[in-house]
Design a protein around this motif. Structure first.
Motif, mmCIF file in Angstrom:
data_model
loop_
_atom_site.group_PDB
_atom_site.id
_atom_site.type_symbol
_atom_site.label_atom_id
_atom_site.label_comp_id
_atom_site.label_asym_id
_atom_site.label_seq_id
_atom_site.Cartn_x
_atom_site.Cartn_y
_atom_site.Cartn_z
ATOM 1 N N UNK A 39 0.825 -1.208 0.000
ATOM 2 C CA UNK A 39 0.000 0.000 0.000
ATOM 3 C C UNK A 39 0.859 1.258 0.000
ATOM 4 N N UNK A 40 1.949 1.221 0.781
ATOM 5 C CA UNK A 40 2.836 2.373 0.834
ATOM 6 C C UNK A 40 3.471 2.668 -0.496
ATOM 7 N N UNK A 100 7.264 7.014 5.295
ATOM 8 C CA UNK A 100 6.154 7.711 5.956
ATOM 9 C C UNK A 100 4.838 6.979 5.713
ATOM 10 N N UNK A 101 4.571 6.636 4.454
ATOM 11 C CA UNK A 101 3.276 6.041 4.110
ATOM 12 C C UNK A 101 3.189 4.591 4.586
ATOM 13 N N UNK A 102 4.277 3.828 4.464
ATOM 14 C CA UNK A 102 4.261 2.443 4.950
ATOM 15 C C UNK A 102 4.024 2.402 6.449
ATOM 16 N N UNK A 103 4.667 3.300 7.186
ATOM 17 C CA UNK A 103 4.493 3.343 8.638
ATOM 18 C C UNK A 103 3.059 3.721 9.000
ATOM 19 N N UNK A 155 12.739 -0.344 8.949
ATOM 20 C CA UNK A 155 12.521 0.714 9.944
ATOM 21 C C UNK A 155 11.033 0.918 10.212
ATOM 22 N N UNK A 156 10.237 0.926 9.150
ATOM 23 C CA UNK A 156 8.794 1.141 9.290
ATOM 24 C C UNK A 156 8.149 0.044 10.125
ATOM 25 N N UNK A 157 8.429 -1.207 9.764
ATOM 26 C CA UNK A 157 7.775 -2.332 10.431
ATOM 27 C C UNK A 157 8.211 -2.464 11.884
ATOM 28 N N UNK A 158 9.508 -2.341 12.148
ATOM 29 C CA UNK A 158 10.019 -2.524 13.516
ATOM 30 C C UNK A 158 9.559 -1.385 14.421
#
Length: 439
Positions: A39-40, A100-103, A155-158
């Motif tokens: 999606x990101x 930014x968007x993935x997070x 970084x986003x997932x963690x």
């Protein structure tokens, strides 16, 4: 093998196999982490496409692109370097936008505050990318391009998962109920922010572990090794196999390759801006998942021949459907044919449907692997007609040949099966007419 399996028709066996395959694929694609990544990357497509437009303008105005020594559109030449600058702040900051968007997407799926999720992912990513810190305190922004995409995903997932853990365990600063929600969310995020940033800081500065270079080095042989004619054909085969049983192969499977395709596309754009000719760019499968080679070959081989055969058919239903579906078909909107004819679960046409796209993709890959054709360096919308997709995305008008080669491959494969399919429709129509007369 049981007796029941022996009694099953070839069509039933194909359906059973595809259902077994589609189950795990659907579960994997629907994982919160995986769907957030996809999606990101889809959300930042407008930014990538804007960058692609400026890259195309650079190609049209730069005399260094191609072998003629002259710009294709001379009046654009004075602006060519400025077009590259605009491309740099779009594709060159791709990972930054994606983080930014993935997070935010991952935070939304975990029922967290989306603004805080986006910021914690961004801050963690920036901490990890301090590899370029110099005496003046500057940051090497090359990490913000596609080279930092994998560390951006991590970084986003963690970071968002750390945020989720603190919220779930109520390890937060709680404000009175009278405090507005936006202020309460900000205070609730302080502890997870501190934990995520500190973890990244310890790894990068205290342990002096360059996560970016380590991860890219680890994944480089995997990513580079995945570019082959066999990869292209397997991806095409599974995508069409899913479509053939009524499942959306693009959304379920093809989009999973978007992170690789976008990264390859960015590498090609960078190489082009450094003076590498389009026909010598490194990545043949650039844009896989959203644009590129498969978009030029799959549907021109698997659907366009069917539309053509319907239009020239004497069967009124087929002729009407052919003329109805030709315009969406030109823009590779294939659902009217796949589900309207249908091609899905069609015992006569399933085999050529799958084989045509698979074989044409393999041949297209081998053609683009030669120096005769340019490679994709620009993100072009997926609904662009395939005969325009290649010239716009590669800057090479000769790529217009590939969709038409794919069309003729598909036509040759469909013709032996088409006659039997039309006869079956005529027979059904005669039987239905006979029953009507008896009544």
């Amino acid at each position: 093998m049981s007796q029941n399996d022996d009694k099953k028709s070839f069509m039933d066996k194909i359906t059973d196999f595809t259902n077994r395959l589609s189950g795990p694929l659907a579960k994997f694609a629907n994982l919160k982490s995986i769907s957030s990544i996809v999606n990101g990357l889809i959300t930042i497509m407008p930014i990538i496409m804007v960058g692609a437009v400026f890259m195309i303008l650079y190609v049209l105005g730069s005399p260094s692109v191609g072998t003629s020594g002259h710009a294709l559109i001379p009046f654009l030449s004075p602006l060519s370097s400025k077009f590259l600058w605009m491309n740099s702040i779009t594709l060159g900051f791709m990972s930054l936008y994606a983080v930014i968007v993935m997070s935010q997407s991952y935070g939304e799926k975990l029922k967290l505050d989306t603004k805080s999720s986006g910021l914690i992912g961004l801050g963690t990513f920036l901490t990890f990318t301090l590899a370029g810190l110099d005496k003046s305190g500057g940051i090497d922004i090359t990490a913000f391009s596609s080279s930092g995409l994998f560390i951006g995903i991590l970084s986003s997932l963690v970071s968002v998962r750390i945020y989720w853990f603190f919220i779930k365990k109520n390890i937060t600063i709680k404000m009175p109920d009278s405090v507005p929600p936006n202020i309460g969310n900000s205070f609730a995020a302080i502890f997870p922010y501190a934990a995520s940033f500190t973890l990244a800081w310890l790894i990068r500065t205290i342990l002096n572990f360059d996560m970016l270079n380590w991860l890219n080095g680890l994944l480089e042989p995997i990513v580079n090794g995945s570019q082959s004619v066999w990869t292209a054909m397997i991806v095409s085969f599974i995508t069409l196999l899913l479509w053939s049983v009524g499942l959306h192969g693009d959304n379920m499977f093809l989009t999973l390759f978007t992170p690789f395709g976008v990264s390859w596309l960015s590498e090609n754009a960078k190489a082009l801006s450094n003076g590498t000719p389009s026909n010598h760019l490194p990545n043949i499968l650039a844009g896989l998942g959203q644009t590129g080679l498969l978009r030029m070959t799959i549907w021109t081989a698997a659907v366009w021949p069917v539309i053509f055969l319907m239009i020239i058919s004497k069967n009124k239903f087929l002729k009407t459907l052919g003329w109805t579906t030709i315009w969406p078909g030109i823009f590779t909107i294939v659902e009217p044919v796949v589900f309207g004819l249908p091609l899905a679960l069609n015992p006569y046409l399933m085999i050529p449907f799958i084989l045509s796209g698979t074989i044409s993709t393999g041949i297209g890959y081998m053609l683009m692997a030669t120096p005769f054709f340019g490679k994709f360096f620009a993100m072009i919308p997926w609904a662009t007609p395939p005969f325009l997709l290649g010239p716009l995305g590669t800057g090479d008008w000769k790529t217009v040949i590939i969709p038409f080669i794919s069309f003729f491959i598909g036509l040759v494969l469909y013709i032996p099966f088409w006659k039997g399919y039309v006869q079956s429709l005529d027979k059904e129509a005669e039987e239905a007419e006979g029953k009507t007369e008896l009544q």
